[in-house]
Design a protein around this motif. Structure first.
Motif, PDB file in Angstrom:
ATOM      1  N   GLN A 220     120.914 -15.861 -27.736  1.00  0.00           N
ATOM      2  CA  GLN A 220     122.313 -16.278 -27.721  1.00  0.00           C
ATOM      3  C   GLN A 220     123.201 -15.300 -28.481  1.00  0.00           C
ATOM      4  O   GLN A 220     124.327 -15.002 -28.057  1.00  0.00           O
ATOM      5  CB  GLN A 220     122.461 -17.686 -28.304  1.00  0.00           C
ATOM      6  CG  GLN A 220     123.786 -18.353 -27.965  1.00  0.00           C
ATOM      7  CD  GLN A 220     123.980 -18.550 -26.464  1.00  0.00           C
ATOM      8  OE1 GLN A 220     123.097 -19.068 -25.784  1.00  0.00           O
ATOM      9  NE2 GLN A 220     125.114 -18.122 -25.943  1.00  0.00           N
ATOM     10  N   THR A 221     122.705 -14.778 -29.589  1.00  0.00           N
ATOM     11  CA  THR A 221     123.496 -13.814 -30.353  1.00  0.00           C
ATOM     12  C   THR A 221     123.694 -12.522 -29.578  1.00  0.00           C
ATOM     13  O   THR A 221     124.775 -11.932 -29.596  1.00  0.00           O
ATOM     14  CB  THR A 221     122.838 -13.533 -31.720  1.00  0.00           C
ATOM     15  OG1 THR A 221     122.747 -14.758 -32.454  1.00  0.00           O
ATOM     16  CG2 THR A 221     123.631 -12.531 -32.527  1.00  0.00           C
ATOM     17  N   LEU A 222     122.648 -12.072 -28.867  1.00  0.00           N
ATOM     18  CA  LEU A 222     122.798 -10.878 -28.033  1.00  0.00           C
ATOM     19  C   LEU A 222     123.895 -11.087 -27.001  1.00  0.00           C
ATOM     20  O   LEU A 222     124.671 -10.173 -26.719  1.00  0.00           O
ATOM     21  CB  LEU A 222     121.483 -10.566 -27.313  1.00  0.00           C
ATOM     22  CG  LEU A 222     120.326 -10.016 -28.140  1.00  0.00           C
ATOM     23  CD1 LEU A 222     119.120  -9.806 -27.242  1.00  0.00           C
ATOM     24  CD2 LEU A 222     120.700  -8.718 -28.837  1.00  0.00           C
ATOM     25  N   TYR A 223     123.938 -12.286 -26.448  1.00  0.00           N
ATOM     26  CA  TYR A 223     124.929 -12.589 -25.411  1.00  0.00           C
ATOM     27  C   TYR A 223     126.337 -12.719 -26.001  1.00  0.00           C
ATOM     28  O   TYR A 223     127.306 -12.194 -25.444  1.00  0.00           O
ATOM     29  CB  TYR A 223     124.538 -13.896 -24.716  1.00  0.00           C
ATOM     30  CG  TYR A 223     125.341 -14.207 -23.474  1.00  0.00           C
ATOM     31  CD1 TYR A 223     124.985 -13.659 -22.245  1.00  0.00           C
ATOM     32  CD2 TYR A 223     126.441 -15.044 -23.520  1.00  0.00           C
ATOM     33  CE1 TYR A 223     125.707 -13.938 -21.088  1.00  0.00           C
ATOM     34  CE2 TYR A 223     127.177 -15.331 -22.380  1.00  0.00           C
ATOM     35  CZ  TYR A 223     126.801 -14.787 -21.168  1.00  0.00           C
ATOM     36  OH  TYR A 223     127.526 -15.066 -20.039  1.00  0.00           O
ATOM     37  N   ASP A 224     126.433 -13.396 -27.137  1.00  0.00           N
ATOM     38  CA  ASP A 224     127.745 -13.681 -27.728  1.00  0.00           C
ATOM     39  C   ASP A 224     128.307 -12.521 -28.532  1.00  0.00           C
ATOM     40  O   ASP A 224     129.529 -12.365 -28.607  1.00  0.00           O
ATOM     41  CB  ASP A 224     127.653 -14.914 -28.643  1.00  0.00           C
ATOM     42  CG  ASP A 224     127.406 -16.197 -27.880  1.00  0.00           C
ATOM     43  OD1 ASP A 224     127.700 -16.228 -26.671  1.00  0.00           O
ATOM     44  OD2 ASP A 224     126.910 -17.159 -28.496  1.00  0.00           O
ATOM     45  N   GLY A 283     135.516  -5.917 -22.973  1.00  0.00           N
ATOM     46  CA  GLY A 283     134.493  -6.685 -22.273  1.00  0.00           C
ATOM     47  C   GLY A 283     134.913  -8.133 -22.097  1.00  0.00           C
ATOM     48  O   GLY A 283     135.369  -8.765 -23.056  1.00  0.00           O
ATOM     49  N   ILE A 284     134.773  -8.645 -20.879  1.00  0.00           N
ATOM     50  CA  ILE A 284     135.128 -10.035 -20.581  1.00  0.00           C
ATOM     51  C   ILE A 284     133.985 -10.650 -19.763  1.00  0.00           C
ATOM     52  O   ILE A 284     133.652 -10.157 -18.676  1.00  0.00           O
ATOM     53  CB  ILE A 284     136.440 -10.141 -19.769  1.00  0.00           C
ATOM     54  CG1 ILE A 284     137.571  -9.369 -20.458  1.00  0.00           C
ATOM     55  CG2 ILE A 284     136.828 -11.606 -19.572  1.00  0.00           C
ATOM     56  CD1 ILE A 284     138.821  -9.235 -19.606  1.00  0.00           C
ATOM     57  N   ARG A 285     133.373 -11.702 -20.285  1.00  0.00           N
ATOM     58  CA  ARG A 285     132.323 -12.398 -19.537  1.00  0.00           C
ATOM     59  C   ARG A 285     132.950 -13.100 -18.327  1.00  0.00           C
ATOM     60  O   ARG A 285     134.083 -13.617 -18.416  1.00  0.00           O
ATOM     61  CB  ARG A 285     131.629 -13.429 -20.423  1.00  0.00           C
ATOM     62  CG  ARG A 285     130.783 -12.845 -21.544  1.00  0.00           C
ATOM     63  CD  ARG A 285     129.474 -12.335 -21.055  1.00  0.00           C
ATOM     64  NE  ARG A 285     128.627 -11.830 -22.139  1.00  0.00           N
ATOM     65  CZ  ARG A 285     127.615 -11.005 -21.973  1.00  0.00           C
ATOM     66  NH1 ARG A 285     127.319 -10.577 -20.749  1.00  0.00           N
ATOM     67  NH2 ARG A 285     126.900 -10.581 -22.997  1.00  0.00           N
ATOM     68  N   PRO A 286     132.225 -13.166 -17.194  1.00  0.00           N
ATOM     69  CA  PRO A 286     132.765 -13.813 -15.994  1.00  0.00           C
ATOM     70  C   PRO A 286     133.206 -15.254 -16.222  1.00  0.00           C
ATOM     71  O   PRO A 286     134.170 -15.714 -15.605  1.00  0.00           O
ATOM     72  CB  PRO A 286     131.595 -13.737 -14.999  1.00  0.00           C
ATOM     73  CG  PRO A 286     130.831 -12.531 -15.419  1.00  0.00           C
ATOM     74  CD  PRO A 286     130.925 -12.511 -16.920  1.00  0.00           C
ATOM     75  N   GLU A 287     132.541 -15.977 -17.123  1.00  0.00           N
ATOM     76  CA  GLU A 287     132.900 -17.385 -17.367  1.00  0.00           C
ATOM     77  C   GLU A 287     134.148 -17.525 -18.223  1.00  0.00           C
ATOM     78  O   GLU A 287     134.662 -18.642 -18.377  1.00  0.00           O
ATOM     79  CB  GLU A 287     131.736 -18.151 -18.002  1.00  0.00           C
ATOM     80  CG  GLU A 287     131.280 -17.624 -19.332  1.00  0.00           C
ATOM     81  CD  GLU A 287     130.169 -16.597 -19.211  1.00  0.00           C
ATOM     82  OE1 GLU A 287     129.378 -16.479 -20.172  1.00  0.00           O
ATOM     83  OE2 GLU A 287     130.082 -15.921 -18.171  1.00  0.00           O
ATOM     84  N   HIS A 288     134.631 -16.425 -18.791  1.00  0.00           N
ATOM     85  CA  HIS A 288     135.840 -16.480 -19.608  1.00  0.00           C
ATOM     86  C   HIS A 288     137.086 -16.102 -18.806  1.00  0.00           C
ATOM     87  O   HIS A 288     138.139 -15.823 -19.377  1.00  0.00           O
ATOM     88  CB  HIS A 288     135.687 -15.575 -20.836  1.00  0.00           C
ATOM     89  CG  HIS A 288     134.584 -16.029 -21.749  1.00  0.00           C
ATOM     90  ND1 HIS A 288     133.801 -15.167 -22.478  1.00  0.00           N
ATOM     91  CD2 HIS A 288     134.119 -17.284 -22.018  1.00  0.00           C
ATOM     92  CE1 HIS A 288     132.915 -15.858 -23.168  1.00  0.00           C
ATOM     93  NE2 HIS A 288     133.091 -17.148 -22.911  1.00  0.00           N
ATOM     94  N   LEU A 289     136.941 -16.117 -17.490  1.00  0.00           N
ATOM     95  CA  LEU A 289     138.066 -15.964 -16.569  1.00  0.00           C
ATOM     96  C   LEU A 289     138.207 -17.268 -15.797  1.00  0.00           C
ATOM     97  O   LEU A 289     137.240 -17.751 -15.211  1.00  0.00           O
ATOM     98  CB  LEU A 289     137.822 -14.811 -15.599  1.00  0.00           C
ATOM     99  CG  LEU A 289     137.777 -13.406 -16.217  1.00  0.00           C
ATOM    100  CD1 LEU A 289     137.193 -12.416 -15.216  1.00  0.00           C
ATOM    101  CD2 LEU A 289     139.175 -12.971 -16.648  1.00  0.00           C
ATOM    102  N   THR A 290     139.381 -17.852 -15.814  1.00  0.00           N
ATOM    103  CA  THR A 290     139.611 -19.106 -15.101  1.00  0.00           C
ATOM    104  C   THR A 290     140.805 -18.939 -14.170  1.00  0.00           C
ATOM    105  O   THR A 290     141.709 -18.130 -14.421  1.00  0.00           O
ATOM    106  CB  THR A 290     139.880 -20.265 -16.081  1.00  0.00           C
ATOM    107  OG1 THR A 290     140.976 -19.910 -16.940  1.00  0.00           O
ATOM    108  CG2 THR A 290     138.649 -20.563 -16.919  1.00  0.00           C
ATOM    109  N   GLU A 291     140.796 -19.714 -13.103  1.00  0.00           N
ATOM    110  CA  GLU A 291     141.852 -19.608 -12.101  1.00  0.00           C
ATOM    111  C   GLU A 291     143.171 -20.130 -12.668  1.00  0.00           C
ATOM    112  O   GLU A 291     143.228 -21.240 -13.212  1.00  0.00           O
ATOM    113  CB  GLU A 291     141.453 -20.404 -10.859  1.00  0.00           C
ATOM    114  CG  GLU A 291     141.966 -19.823  -9.576  1.00  0.00           C
ATOM    115  CD  GLU A 291     141.345 -20.487  -8.354  1.00  0.00           C
ATOM    116  OE1 GLU A 291     141.975 -20.409  -7.291  1.00  0.00           O
ATOM    117  OE2 GLU A 291     140.250 -21.085  -8.473  1.00  0.00           O
TER     118      GLU A 291
END
Length: 382
Positions: A220-224, A283-291
């Motif tokens: 999780q830390t690697l990801y976050d 860097g922007i994770r795909p889940e941190h983009l919302t319509e």
């Protein structure tokens, strides 16, 4: 069980190629550590040095309290599970599992007890009289695991043990291996090039590139909190969107210019001040983009044309062409094994989205979830 300590380990071949450089790792007693990275990053070489199948050019390797640099593999009290299973085709499952114990001239009663226990644990009891050719790929892998388990070693070493299995069986087997390791509580070093495998199995994950350790931490830390561009690009599926943006300070937090879009920063890291007027990697994770609601462009938004729509049932991944430039540094190319993000980014959206190919999408950006990196060093700006 034992700790495994790698202290400044190097591996240099006779032709001068350095496969591993200054690798230092402390693997705890009972820990499941995964070594992950693209092909040729040195992870299998590191594992083979722990096993004694490769000599160590420099540094010190300890298993438990012993320095094992010059010990033969058979004297290191480890068990290895290979990608190819390495089963004896002429022997039954029972005799494959018992083989190493017979070589040790262990009493017959103890051999039978260990084989029976391992077969029960691995659900192989009904297959003990079969030959490897009569087994499925998953069953063969269980036999290879059983042969390692019965030795009751200080550590398990696993070199891409699931790579020969089909996708569905691989998912099943990685869960079984993780459960088995947890039950046995045996120190385990596991090598894979599959970052999803690494993230779902390891207590900690060590990410390698070009023979060097990039970061080691919990999945999780690697990801976050990736420490650098390589880890940011390598960890995550779909991958993190990486774009070039120009930082402008305005006294209240500043903004990042991504193409024609401006992203306001409310509480930027203090280290960002030195980048005023300069480009950084964003860097922007795909889940941190919302319509954006009704296509609104108020607040922090990015716009792009949908080039690909991937409906996965529980979610939709949309890929958009945007007017911001992608990050194409050597670190990112290495992480994506030759690819680059270009000017495409992806968003993870709910299945109710109405976006389709050729639609213009306006997406809200979660500024406090953005990752910032130095374009020259690749290091995270925090």
């Amino acid at each position: 069980m034992a700790t495994i300590t790698l202290n400044a380990i190097d591996k240099i071949y006779e032709n001068g190629f350095q496969a591993v450089t200054n690798l230092s790792l402390d693997i705890d007693d009972g820990e499941f550590l995964v070594l992950v990275g693209p092909s040729g990053c040195g992870k299998s070489t590191a594992l083979r040095m722990i096993a004694g199948l490769e000599s160590i050019s420099a540094g010190e390797l300890r298993i438990g309290e012993r320095v094992v640099n010059d010990l033969e593999p058979k004297d290191r009290d480890i068990a290895m599970v290979f990608q190819s299973y390495a089963l004896y085709p002429h022997l039954t499952v029972h005799d494959n599992i018992a083989f190493a114990l017979k070589l040790q001239k262990m009493p017959k009663e103890e051999i039978e007890r260990r084989v029976t226990d391992a077969a029960r644990t691995l659900e192989l009891t009904d297959n003990l009289d079969r030959k490897p050719a009569q087994l499925s790929g998953g069953q063969r892998q269980r036999v290879a695991m059983g042969r390692a388990i019965v030795r009751q070693p200080q550590a398990f070493l696993m070199d891409e043990p699931l790579s020969n299995l089909d996708a569905k069986l691989r998912v099943q087997m990685r869960g079984e291996i993780a459960r088995l390791q947890h039950d046995l509580n045996t120190t385990t070093v596991y090598v894979t090039h599959d970052q999803i495998e690494a993230m779902t199995m390891g207590d900690r994950v060590a990410v390698m590139s070009k023979g060097s350790l990039m970061q080691v931490d919990s999945p999780q830390t690697l990801y976050d909190r990736p420490d650098n561009l390589f880890v940011a690009a390598f960890i995550g599926s779909p991958q993190m969107n990486l774009l070039r943006g120009k930082y402008q300070s305005n006294g209240t937090g500043g903004k990042i210019q991504l193409g024609s879009s401006s992203i306001a920063l409310g509480n930027p890291p203090a280290a960002l001040a030195q980048y005023n007027g300069r480009e950084v990697a964003v860097g922007i994770r795909p889940e941190h983009l919302t319509e954006a609601l009704n296509g609104s462009t108020e607040g922090n938004t990015l716009s792009g044309v949908v080039s690909v729509r991937e409906g996965l049932g529980s979610e939709v991944i949309v890929h958009l062409s945007v007017d911001a430039h992608g990050v194409d540094t050597e670190d990112v190319r290495d992480a994506l094994e030759g690819g680059s993000h270009g000017q495409t980014m992806s968003a993870r959206l709910p299945p109710t989205t109405k976006l389709h190919v050729d639609d213009t999408a306006t997406l809200n950006v979660s500024a406090d979830q953005m990752h910032l990196f130095d374009l020259q060093t690749g290091l995270a700006i925090r």
